[in-house]
Structure formats: structure tokens, C-alpha cells
Motif scaffolding. Structure first.
Motif, PDB file in Angstrom:
ATOM      1  N   SER A   1     -41.257 180.800 -42.270  1.00 20.09           N
ATOM      2  CA  SER A   1     -42.566 180.373 -41.796  1.00 20.09           C
ATOM      3  C   SER A   1     -42.526 179.122 -40.936  1.00 20.09           C
ATOM      4  O   SER A   1     -43.545 178.686 -40.434  1.00 20.09           O
ATOM      5  CB  SER A   1     -43.507 180.135 -42.992  1.00 20.09           C
ATOM      6  OG  SER A   1     -42.981 179.128 -43.846  1.00 20.09           O
TER       7      SER A   1
ATOM      8  N   CYS B   1     -41.791 186.628 -28.832  1.00 21.90           N
ATOM      9  CA  CYS B   1     -40.995 186.861 -30.039  1.00 21.90           C
ATOM     10  C   CYS B   1     -39.502 186.662 -29.825  1.00 21.90           C
ATOM     11  O   CYS B   1     -38.744 186.538 -30.791  1.00 21.90           O
ATOM     12  CB  CYS B   1     -41.257 188.260 -30.592  1.00 21.90           C
ATOM     13  SG  CYS B   1     -40.726 189.600 -29.484  1.00 21.90           S
TER      14      CYS B   1
ATOM     15  N   ASP C   1     -46.132 176.247 -30.738  1.00 20.59           N
ATOM     16  CA  ASP C   1     -45.438 175.070 -31.262  1.00 20.59           C
ATOM     17  C   ASP C   1     -46.080 173.828 -30.651  1.00 20.59           C
ATOM     18  O   ASP C   1     -46.567 173.863 -29.517  1.00 20.59           O
ATOM     19  CB  ASP C   1     -43.948 175.113 -30.904  1.00 20.59           C
ATOM     20  CG  ASP C   1     -43.122 174.138 -31.730  1.00 20.59           C
ATOM     21  OD1 ASP C   1     -43.672 173.535 -32.681  1.00 20.59           O
ATOM     22  OD2 ASP C   1     -41.923 173.974 -31.430  1.00 20.59           O
TER      23      ASP C   1
ATOM     24  N   ARG D   1     -44.987 192.010 -34.264  1.00 16.21           N
ATOM     25  CA  ARG D   1     -44.764 190.580 -34.020  1.00 16.21           C
ATOM     26  C   ARG D   1     -44.607 190.265 -32.536  1.00 16.21           C
ATOM     27  O   ARG D   1     -44.902 189.153 -32.108  1.00 16.21           O
ATOM     28  CB  ARG D   1     -43.507 190.110 -34.775  1.00 16.21           C
ATOM     29  CG  ARG D   1     -43.499 190.398 -36.266  1.00 16.21           C
ATOM     30  CD  ARG D   1     -44.422 189.487 -37.020  1.00 16.21           C
ATOM     31  NE  ARG D   1     -43.934 188.126 -37.081  1.00 16.21           N
ATOM     32  CZ  ARG D   1     -44.435 187.197 -37.885  1.00 16.21           C
ATOM     33  NH1 ARG D   1     -45.442 187.502 -38.681  1.00 16.21           N
ATOM     34  NH2 ARG D   1     -43.945 185.980 -37.911  1.00 16.21           N
TER      35      ARG D   1
ATOM     36  N   ASN E   1     -45.957 182.862 -30.409  1.00 18.67           N
ATOM     37  CA  ASN E   1     -45.670 181.807 -31.374  1.00 18.67           C
ATOM     38  C   ASN E   1     -46.022 180.473 -30.724  1.00 18.67           C
ATOM     39  O   ASN E   1     -45.602 180.196 -29.601  1.00 18.67           O
ATOM     40  CB  ASN E   1     -44.188 181.810 -31.768  1.00 18.67           C
ATOM     41  CG  ASN E   1     -43.807 183.065 -32.520  1.00 18.67           C
ATOM     42  OD1 ASN E   1     -44.183 183.249 -33.668  1.00 18.67           O
ATOM     43  ND2 ASN E   1     -43.064 183.954 -31.869  1.00 18.67           N
TER      44      ASN E   1
ATOM     45  N   PRO F   1     -46.975 178.015 -37.059  1.00 19.54           N
ATOM     46  CA  PRO F   1     -46.090 177.567 -38.146  1.00 19.54           C
ATOM     47  C   PRO F   1     -46.825 176.576 -39.032  1.00 19.54           C
ATOM     48  O   PRO F   1     -47.761 175.900 -38.596  1.00 19.54           O
ATOM     49  CB  PRO F   1     -44.928 176.900 -37.407  1.00 19.54           C
ATOM     50  CG  PRO F   1     -45.533 176.420 -36.132  1.00 19.54           C
ATOM     51  CD  PRO F   1     -46.568 177.449 -35.750  1.00 19.54           C
TER      52      PRO F   1
ATOM     53  N   PRO G   1     -41.236 178.417 -37.644  1.00 21.94           N
ATOM     54  CA  PRO G   1     -40.285 179.467 -37.939  1.00 21.94           C
ATOM     55  C   PRO G   1     -38.851 179.064 -37.596  1.00 21.94           C
ATOM     56  O   PRO G   1     -38.597 178.524 -36.528  1.00 21.94           O
ATOM     57  CB  PRO G   1     -40.735 180.581 -37.009  1.00 21.94           C
ATOM     58  CG  PRO G   1     -41.302 179.865 -35.833  1.00 21.94           C
ATOM     59  CD  PRO G   1     -41.851 178.559 -36.327  1.00 21.94           C
TER      60      PRO G   1
ATOM     61  N   VAL H   1     -51.931 184.708 -31.847  1.00 22.00           N
ATOM     62  CA  VAL H   1     -50.942 183.627 -31.930  1.00 22.00           C
ATOM     63  C   VAL H   1     -50.580 183.361 -33.389  1.00 22.00           C
ATOM     64  O   VAL H   1     -51.448 183.358 -34.271  1.00 22.00           O
ATOM     65  CB  VAL H   1     -51.498 182.322 -31.309  1.00 22.00           C
ATOM     66  CG1 VAL H   1     -50.433 181.228 -31.335  1.00 22.00           C
ATOM     67  CG2 VAL H   1     -51.974 182.563 -29.885  1.00 22.00           C
ATOM     68  N   ILE H   2     -49.282 183.121 -33.635  1.00 22.09           N
ATOM     69  CA  ILE H   2     -48.786 182.755 -34.961  1.00 22.09           C
ATOM     70  C   ILE H   2     -48.567 181.246 -35.000  1.00 22.09           C
ATOM     71  O   ILE H   2     -47.936 180.677 -34.107  1.00 22.09           O
ATOM     72  CB  ILE H   2     -47.470 183.479 -35.282  1.00 22.09           C
ATOM     73  CG1 ILE H   2     -47.667 184.994 -35.213  1.00 22.09           C
ATOM     74  CG2 ILE H   2     -46.950 183.074 -36.664  1.00 22.09           C
ATOM     75  CD1 ILE H   2     -46.375 185.784 -35.322  1.00 22.09           C
TER      76      ILE H   2
ATOM     77  N   GLN I   1     -38.217 189.710 -36.170  1.00 26.25           N
ATOM     78  CA  GLN I   1     -38.583 189.660 -34.764  1.00 26.25           C
ATOM     79  C   GLN I   1     -37.525 190.411 -33.962  1.00 26.25           C
ATOM     80  O   GLN I   1     -36.341 190.098 -34.062  1.00 26.25           O
ATOM     81  CB  GLN I   1     -38.661 188.214 -34.278  1.00 26.25           C
ATOM     82  CG  GLN I   1     -39.715 187.384 -34.967  1.00 26.25           C
ATOM     83  CD  GLN I   1     -39.734 185.947 -34.469  1.00 26.25           C
ATOM     84  OE1 GLN I   1     -38.765 185.477 -33.891  1.00 26.25           O
ATOM     85  NE2 GLN I   1     -40.837 185.251 -34.701  1.00 26.25           N
TER      86      GLN I   1
ATOM     87  N   ALA J   1     -48.252 181.488 -40.262  1.00 22.18           N
ATOM     88  CA  ALA J   1     -47.046 182.309 -40.376  1.00 22.18           C
ATOM     89  C   ALA J   1     -46.909 182.974 -41.739  1.00 22.18           C
ATOM     90  O   ALA J   1     -46.255 184.012 -41.860  1.00 22.18           O
ATOM     91  CB  ALA J   1     -45.806 181.458 -40.089  1.00 22.18           C
TER      92      ALA J   1
END
Length: 256
Positions: free
Chosen positions: A202, A99, A80, A73, A78, A30, A204, A27-28, A191, A62
């Protein structure tokens, strides 16, 4: 007839859940969520990473350099954190997206009646992650499928090429702003999307979109209302476009 309907319903349901969080390697995170004023305010990015690690995920900020094996990616989700409206109650929930921006999972809402933001946000976020823990995440080795990426295709309608007679070689003698696309010179992350890539910062936030041409070193590109090209020259990418009658070129730092 009823049995056929139930079979169809089960088939559709199975297809709808075929892409789960277990298909993603990590997981990315932010550095800043939309409802906050600054990066890692109230240490929510840090707290998100702690909770993700506790839930079994590999988690990366990120702006990190990802280790080998995590450079695709679209093999990563991602995350949030969303603040919901509530009277005298802080409400937060967690959303995981792929993505291309498709929602893969949304947590239950975490709540807190604490008055201090740092305490309330922490309590609400930890509560929201309880439903994430309950998923018992474990990467199953099945690569995530990015349905938005279809490979080489024609330039989409509405994206205009540079005027005739202007080539990548001719772009050397142009006006080059001192700053890169991002004021702080930060790297943009590519992406995959349909017919090309979207370049995100970042946050993003999508900064620029690039669409494939038959030349892998040249993309048709758009940055807001500005139409131009993304060109590779000497191992460096440049976003080139016309401002009135002047050809402009902005250096872009991209991590694919």
C-alpha cells in the motif's frame, strides 16, 4: 524542408501526449508518502483525496476494496506527493504515474512559508493542486494502454527455476514460515509489467516480481535477491524458494 520538420515535430508531440490523465478512470492514493514518518501523517492522504475528488477524479486509498469497474489496476493512475528542498519554504508537487511507473503528469510546485508542518503541508499541497484543477479532468472513455504488458513470453534472463526434480506437488512437504510476505498480513496488489506482474504493497513499494511461464498457475518470481517461484495451490499463492538446502514456502495474499 522546414515545413517537413515542423510536421514531424507536431506528430511526435501529438504521440507524446496521446496518453493523458483523461484516459484513466481514477486514482490510487498511497497511505504514506516518502517524506513522512507514518500513514496519513498531517492528514496528507486525506487531503490528497479531497483535492482529487474536487478535481473530478474517482479516488481510492491503496488499501481499499475497489468497487466494480475499477479492478483493472492499469486503468487507474497512482498519485504521489513529492517534497522539494527549500530554505524556509515548504515545497510540494503532485505526480501521476501509470501502473508501470511511467509519469503521466507532474503538477506545478505549491509553496508555503508557514512554520507549522500541518499548516505548511496543507497550504503547499492545495496550491500544487491548482494546476491539477486547471486540467479539467474528465474520463474520455478511452482505455489506458499499458505498453509494458505484452502477454506470454519466455522467462527473462537471470531468473532461475527451482532445481530439477522439484515440482509444485512436491512443494507440500516444505518449511512454511508462520508469517506471510507482509508482516501485517496485508494484501499485495498485482500490477502488470512486461512478461508478468509486480506485486506492490500500500506504500506502494514493489515487494515481489512474478514472470509468466507456460503454466498459468506457476510464475518465476524474485523477491529482492531471492529467486524462486510463485505457485497457486488450493486457490492460494505461495512464494517458494531455496534457503541453503531447504525449500521454503511463503503464503502470499495477492489481489489481481
Amino acid at each position: 524542408m522546414k515545413s517537413k520538420f515542423l510536421y514531424l515535430l507536431l506528430l511526435v508531440s501529438s504521440f507524446g501526449f496521446s496518453q493523458s490523465i483523461n484516459d484513466y478512470t481514477g486514482v490510487i492514493i498511497p497511505l504514506k508518502y516518502d517524506f513522512l514518518k507514518s500513514e496519513n501523517q498531517y492528514r496528507l492522504a486525506t487531503l490528497t483525496k479531497v483535492n482529487l475528488k474536487k478535481a473530478g477524479f474517482e479516488a481510492f486509498y491503496a488499501n481499499e476494496n475497489f468497487p466494480g469497474g475499477y479492478n483493472d489496476r492499469c486503468s487507474l493512475l497512482n498519485v504521489d506527493v513529492i517534497r522539494d528542498n527549500g530554505f524556509l519554504v515548504t515545497k510540494l508537487y503532485v505526480v501521476f504515474k501509470d501502473c508501470s511507473g511511467k509519469e503521466i503528469y507532474k503538477s506545478e510546485v505549491g509553496k508555503s512559508k508557514e512554520k507549522e508542518y500541518d499548516v505548511a503541508y496543507a497550504e503547499a499541497l492545495n496550491m500544487a493542486f491548482e494546476s491539477v484543477y486547471a486540467l479539467h479532468y474528465k474520463y474520455d472513455g478511452t482505455p489506458a494502454v499499458n505498453n509494458g504488458y505484452t502477454g506470454m513470453a519466455a522467462v527473462p534472463q537471470g531468473v532461475q527455476a527451482a532445481p530439477a526434480g522439484v515440482t509444485a506437488a512436491a512443494a507440500v512437504a516444505v518449511s512454511v514460515p508462520n508469517s506471510s510476505t507482509e508482516p501485517d498480513g496485508s494484501v499485495l496488489f498485482a500490477q502488470p509489467i512486461k512478461n508478468g506482474y509486480q506485486l506492490v504493497d500500500s506504500t506502494p513499494k514493489v515487494v515481489l516480481k512474478a514472470f509468466k511461464t507456460t503454466n498459468p498457475s506457476i510464475y518465476m518470481a524474485s523477491k529482492g535477491d531471492i529467486q524462486g517461484t510463485l505457485v497457486l495451490k488450493d486457490n492460494q499463492w505461495y512464494f517458494e524458494y531455496y534457503e541453503k538446502d531447504t525449500l521454503m514456502s511463503e503464503k502470499i495474499k495477492v489481489k489481481f
